[in-house]
Scaffold this motif. Sequence first.
Motif, PDB file in Angstrom:
ATOM      1  N   LEU A   1      -0.958  29.325  -5.811  1.00  0.00           N
ATOM      2  CA  LEU A   1      -0.877  29.346  -7.269  1.00  0.00           C
ATOM      3  C   LEU A   1      -1.973  28.484  -7.893  1.00  0.00           C
ATOM      4  CD1 LEU A   1       0.563  30.013  -9.928  1.00  0.00           C
ATOM      5  CD2 LEU A   1       2.113  28.111  -9.454  1.00  0.00           C
ATOM      6  N   ILE A   2      -2.185  27.297  -7.360  1.00  0.00           N
ATOM      7  CA  ILE A   2      -3.227  26.400  -7.870  1.00  0.00           C
ATOM      8  C   ILE A   2      -4.606  27.037  -7.686  1.00  0.00           C
ATOM      9  CG2 ILE A   2      -4.294  24.125  -7.623  1.00  0.00           C
ATOM     10  CD1 ILE A   2      -1.456  24.001  -8.812  1.00  0.00           C
ATOM     11  N   ASP A   3      -4.853  27.679  -6.531  1.00  0.00           N
ATOM     12  CA  ASP A   3      -6.131  28.359  -6.291  1.00  0.00           C
ATOM     13  C   ASP A   3      -6.377  29.452  -7.322  1.00  0.00           C
ATOM     14  OD1 ASP A   3      -6.702  26.770  -4.108  1.00  0.00           O
ATOM     15  OD2 ASP A   3      -6.070  28.259  -2.622  1.00  0.00           O
TER      16      ASP A   3
ATOM     17  N   LYS B   1       0.858  -1.188   0.000  1.00  0.00           N
ATOM     18  CA  LYS B   1       0.000   0.000   0.000  1.00  0.00           C
ATOM     19  C   LYS B   1       0.896   1.241   0.000  1.00  0.00           C
ATOM     20  CE  LYS B   1      -3.427   2.411   2.838  1.00  0.00           C
ATOM     21  NZ  LYS B   1      -4.192   2.363   4.087  1.00  0.00           N
ATOM     22  N   VAL B   2       0.604   2.167  -0.940  1.00  0.00           N
ATOM     23  CA  VAL B   2       1.349   3.422  -1.048  1.00  0.00           C
ATOM     24  C   VAL B   2       0.338   4.555  -1.082  1.00  0.00           C
ATOM     25  CG1 VAL B   2       2.930   4.803  -2.465  1.00  0.00           C
ATOM     26  CG2 VAL B   2       3.230   2.324  -2.328  1.00  0.00           C
ATOM     27  N   GLU B   3       0.559   5.578  -0.282  1.00  0.00           N
ATOM     28  CA  GLU B   3      -0.283   6.772  -0.304  1.00  0.00           C
ATOM     29  C   GLU B   3       0.588   7.990  -0.559  1.00  0.00           C
ATOM     30  OE1 GLU B   3      -4.095   5.771   2.471  1.00  0.00           O
ATOM     31  OE2 GLU B   3      -2.377   6.678   3.462  1.00  0.00           O
ATOM     32  N   TYR B   4       0.078   8.895  -1.377  1.00  0.00           N
ATOM     33  CA  TYR B   4       0.783  10.125  -1.722  1.00  0.00           C
ATOM     34  C   TYR B   4       0.165  11.290  -0.967  1.00  0.00           C
ATOM     35  CZ  TYR B   4       2.965   7.447  -5.411  1.00  0.00           C
ATOM     36  OH  TYR B   4       3.696   6.510  -6.092  1.00  0.00           O
ATOM     37  N   TYR B   5       0.985  12.288  -0.648  1.00  0.00           N
ATOM     38  CA  TYR B   5       0.533  13.456   0.091  1.00  0.00           C
ATOM     39  C   TYR B   5       1.325  14.684  -0.354  1.00  0.00           C
ATOM     40  CZ  TYR B   5       4.825  12.619   2.697  1.00  0.00           C
ATOM     41  OH  TYR B   5       6.144  12.427   3.021  1.00  0.00           O
ATOM     42  N   ILE B   6       0.770  15.855  -0.051  1.00  0.00           N
ATOM     43  CA  ILE B   6       1.466  17.115  -0.331  1.00  0.00           C
ATOM     44  C   ILE B   6       2.487  17.360   0.777  1.00  0.00           C
ATOM     45  CG2 ILE B   6       1.183  19.634  -0.492  1.00  0.00           C
ATOM     46  CD1 ILE B   6      -0.038  18.371  -2.851  1.00  0.00           C
ATOM     47  N   THR B   7       3.696  17.706   0.403  1.00  0.00           N
ATOM     48  CA  THR B   7       4.718  18.038   1.392  1.00  0.00           C
ATOM     49  C   THR B   7       4.519  19.476   1.877  1.00  0.00           C
ATOM     50  OG1 THR B   7       6.244  18.897  -0.269  1.00  0.00           O
ATOM     51  CG2 THR B   7       6.411  16.527   0.271  1.00  0.00           C
ATOM     52  N   GLU B   8       5.231  19.831   2.921  1.00  0.00           N
ATOM     53  CA  GLU B   8       5.179  21.208   3.410  1.00  0.00           C
ATOM     54  C   GLU B   8       5.597  22.171   2.300  1.00  0.00           C
ATOM     55  OE1 GLU B   8       7.228  23.965   6.877  1.00  0.00           O
ATOM     56  OE2 GLU B   8       7.072  21.793   7.197  1.00  0.00           O
ATOM     57  N   TYR B   9       6.646  21.818   1.572  1.00  0.00           N
ATOM     58  CA  TYR B   9       7.076  22.647   0.439  1.00  0.00           C
ATOM     59  C   TYR B   9       5.990  22.690  -0.631  1.00  0.00           C
ATOM     60  CZ  TYR B   9       9.671  24.086  -3.729  1.00  0.00           C
ATOM     61  OH  TYR B   9      10.082  24.709  -4.883  1.00  0.00           O
ATOM     62  N   GLY B  10       5.349  21.553  -0.887  1.00  0.00           N
ATOM     63  CA  GLY B  10       4.294  21.488  -1.886  1.00  0.00           C
ATOM     64  C   GLY B  10       3.110  22.382  -1.572  1.00  0.00           C
ATOM     65  N   THR B  11       2.831  22.586  -0.285  1.00  0.00           N
ATOM     66  CA  THR B  11       1.705  23.452   0.083  1.00  0.00           C
ATOM     67  C   THR B  11       1.956  24.901  -0.344  1.00  0.00           C
ATOM     68  OG1 THR B  11       2.530  23.865   2.321  1.00  0.00           O
ATOM     69  CG2 THR B  11       0.987  22.023   2.036  1.00  0.00           C
ATOM     70  N   THR B  12       3.199  25.263  -0.601  1.00  0.00           N
ATOM     71  CA  THR B  12       3.473  26.628  -1.066  1.00  0.00           C
ATOM     72  C   THR B  12       2.907  26.857  -2.459  1.00  0.00           C
ATOM     73  OG1 THR B  12       5.657  26.084  -1.991  1.00  0.00           O
ATOM     74  CG2 THR B  12       5.582  26.779   0.330  1.00  0.00           C
ATOM     75  N   ALA B  13       2.574  25.776  -3.168  1.00  0.00           N
ATOM     76  CA  ALA B  13       1.972  25.901  -4.502  1.00  0.00           C
ATOM     77  C   ALA B  13       0.450  26.064  -4.431  1.00  0.00           C
ATOM     78  CB  ALA B  13       2.319  24.683  -5.357  1.00  0.00           C
ATOM     79  N   ASN B  14      -0.147  25.880  -3.242  1.00  0.00           N
ATOM     80  CA  ASN B  14      -1.604  25.970  -3.106  1.00  0.00           C
ATOM     81  C   ASN B  14      -2.156  27.295  -3.606  1.00  0.00           C
ATOM     82  OD1 ASN B  14      -1.652  23.436  -2.007  1.00  0.00           O
ATOM     83  ND2 ASN B  14      -2.251  24.091   0.036  1.00  0.00           N
TER      84      ASN B  14
END
Length: 120
Positions: free
Chosen positions: A88-90, A73-86
């Motif tokens: 921009l995505i919004d 089982k593998v689950e993917y998540y947003i990293t702390e660094y990845g949340t900085t793109a939120n």
Amino acid sequence: MKQYRLGIEATLEILGGKWKSLIICNLISGEKRTSELQRNIPGISQKVLIQQLRELERDGIIGRHVYNQMPPKVEYYITEYGTTANELIDVMCSWGRANITIRQQQGEDVVLLETKSNEE
């Protein structure tokens, strides 16, 4: 030495393409398995999804938890660094909604299936 003429080049190198922003949007709400992501992103093949996940992981935008169990089982998540793109995505989601409205007003047969609350 890698050089960029504009900052957007660095952004597009990481977030560009058809699928990466959609993957990030899906992970903002929480961890997801590969199969969940594939169901939530119509049209993406498993091969392309895995390639895009690997690239986003390499760039530090997402991470993955690998559970030591059978079946694996593998689950993917947003990293702390990845949340900085939120942010921009919004902005991209807002611009897309406005663009669809304009196109509808111009008589184009286009519809948005997702509501704002589903994108956040």
